[in-house]
Design a protein around this motif. Sequence first.
Motif, PDB file in Angstrom:
ATOM      1  N   SER A 298      44.226  32.581  33.045  1.00 34.13           N
ATOM      2  CA  SER A 298      42.787  32.903  33.670  1.00 34.13           C
ATOM      3  C   SER A 298      42.651  34.331  32.737  1.00 34.13           C
ATOM      4  N   LEU A 299      42.120  34.397  31.715  1.00 31.53           N
ATOM      5  CA  LEU A 299      42.371  35.317  30.840  1.00 31.53           C
ATOM      6  C   LEU A 299      41.423  36.981  31.478  1.00 31.53           C
ATOM      7  N   LEU A 300      41.270  37.012  32.682  1.00 30.10           N
ATOM      8  CA  LEU A 300      40.474  38.318  32.863  1.00 30.10           C
ATOM      9  C   LEU A 300      41.559  38.342  34.042  1.00 30.10           C
ATOM     10  N   ASP A 301      42.167  37.295  34.941  1.00 33.13           N
ATOM     11  CA  ASP A 301      43.168  37.671  35.669  1.00 33.13           C
ATOM     12  C   ASP A 301      44.984  37.260  35.718  1.00 33.13           C
ATOM     13  N   LYS A 302      44.953  38.184  35.479  1.00 32.64           N
ATOM     14  CA  LYS A 302      46.156  38.205  34.596  1.00 32.64           C
ATOM     15  C   LYS A 302      48.092  37.540  35.525  1.00 32.64           C
ATOM     16  N   ASP A 303      47.021  37.902  37.648  1.00 28.52           N
ATOM     17  CA  ASP A 303      48.217  37.970  38.872  1.00 28.52           C
ATOM     18  C   ASP A 303      48.066  36.560  38.918  1.00 28.52           C
ATOM     19  N   GLU A 304      46.875  35.699  38.574  1.00 32.82           N
ATOM     20  CA  GLU A 304      46.700  34.648  39.269  1.00 32.82           C
ATOM     21  C   GLU A 304      47.594  33.287  39.545  1.00 32.82           C
ATOM     22  N   PHE A 305      48.331  33.348  38.082  1.00 31.28           N
ATOM     23  CA  PHE A 305      49.522  32.325  37.599  1.00 31.28           C
ATOM     24  C   PHE A 305      50.453  32.760  36.396  1.00 31.28           C
ATOM     25  N   ASN A 306      50.731  33.802  37.105  1.00 26.56           N
ATOM     26  CA  ASN A 306      52.115  35.495  36.297  1.00 26.56           C
ATOM     27  C   ASN A 306      52.811  34.374  35.729  1.00 26.56           C
ATOM     28  N   VAL A 307      52.579  33.438  35.422  1.00 29.69           N
ATOM     29  CA  VAL A 307      54.340  32.797  33.985  1.00 29.69           C
ATOM     30  C   VAL A 307      53.447  32.750  33.135  1.00 29.69           C
ATOM     31  N   PRO A 308      54.319  32.287  31.209  1.00 34.17           N
ATOM     32  CA  PRO A 308      54.595  31.914  30.582  1.00 34.17           C
ATOM     33  C   PRO A 308      52.831  30.705  30.332  1.00 34.17           C
TER      34      PRO A 308
END
Length: 391
Positions: A298-308
């Motif tokens: 999720s480009l503007l929410d890096k913490d939503e799925f914080n994996v590669p």
Amino acid sequence: MNHFLLHYLRSHLVTVCAILLGLLLISGCAHKPAATIPAAQAVADVANRAADWQLAHMDNFDYVRTFRDHTENPHGWIQGAFFVGLNRWAEHSQNADYLQALVIKGEANKWKLGDKSWHADDQVIGFTYAAVAARKNDLSLIAPTQKVFKEILANRKTHSLEYNSDPTGQGEATCQHRWCWCDALFMAPPVWAAVGKLTGNPAYLNYVDEEYQATIDYLFDKNEHLFYRDGRFFERRSKNDKKIFWSRGNGWVFAGLPLLIEQIPANDPRKQKYENLFKTMAASLRKLQQPNGFWPSSLLDKDEFNVPETSGTGFMTFGLAWGINNGLLSKAEYLPAVNTGWNGLASAVDKTGKLGWVQQVGASPEKILPEDTQLYGVGALLLAASEVSKL
């Protein structure tokens, strides 16, 4: 060591060092940015390993976690996207086995598009056919594609791009006779433009330009300079109340632009429009890359799925490297993003050649597992390798 020689070297140390430094400067070896560019052979090793693994695993897709039936479709977008990447890498590396694999694929498919030939997803395989036809100088290989495109032009749709569920089950949405979801901008426009270039028929590129502009007008966010996946996401927000711009969705667009731009004649004034869109997206995407080289799902929410996530990252890395190689992007400004992007991708390819951390088939950011792989992810990696190795 001879004492006279030792004394001579010590007394002339400054001179010797100056000479060596001068030679380095002349050869270019002292140019700092060049030292950070991945070695072409190292890039090739990763790309060949990934390509070989995927080609060896085309008979049984039990390693795919979701949508195996879609993956098995030999004419579908999942395999089609892989062969777009393989074609690019085969042309760059001149690997005879890879070039032959593309011919074998076309022959096995009888050079036909998918069953839903009106649907962009079932057209992307035609890009490989067009590439083989160009190399062989054999337009008969794109005759089935031409037939489909002529039918589409003769029965052109003008309905809204509003995304409503398709009750007939023929597609995700009723609007998909047109490019009402951003993925379609990778799947169809480069194919249409390539067929137009091969045949000299301007009708194909005219269609691309008109339909592409309609998608820009509908799905492109003029503030974020990114594409919504489709109209359902205009008002949706992530768990952290951010606009939802899907990495792979924007990756499809960003990687599709170079493939399209290359097909447009240099003297066509419309070429500049797509180059400008490419540069606008590049500026936004560069700022959203994470320090580990990956772009968040999720480009503007890096913490939503914080994996590669490797599929979006592969497409972004390809686009940025292509932009540098073709003079559209500043090497000083964008090379660091390409370097870290490629290093991230390479780290996700295991010793056997399997690419991991590929988000599975979907329409928005979702959970990703380290063992997740998919053919389009490998296609994205091969696209990236084809341009990174040129640096």
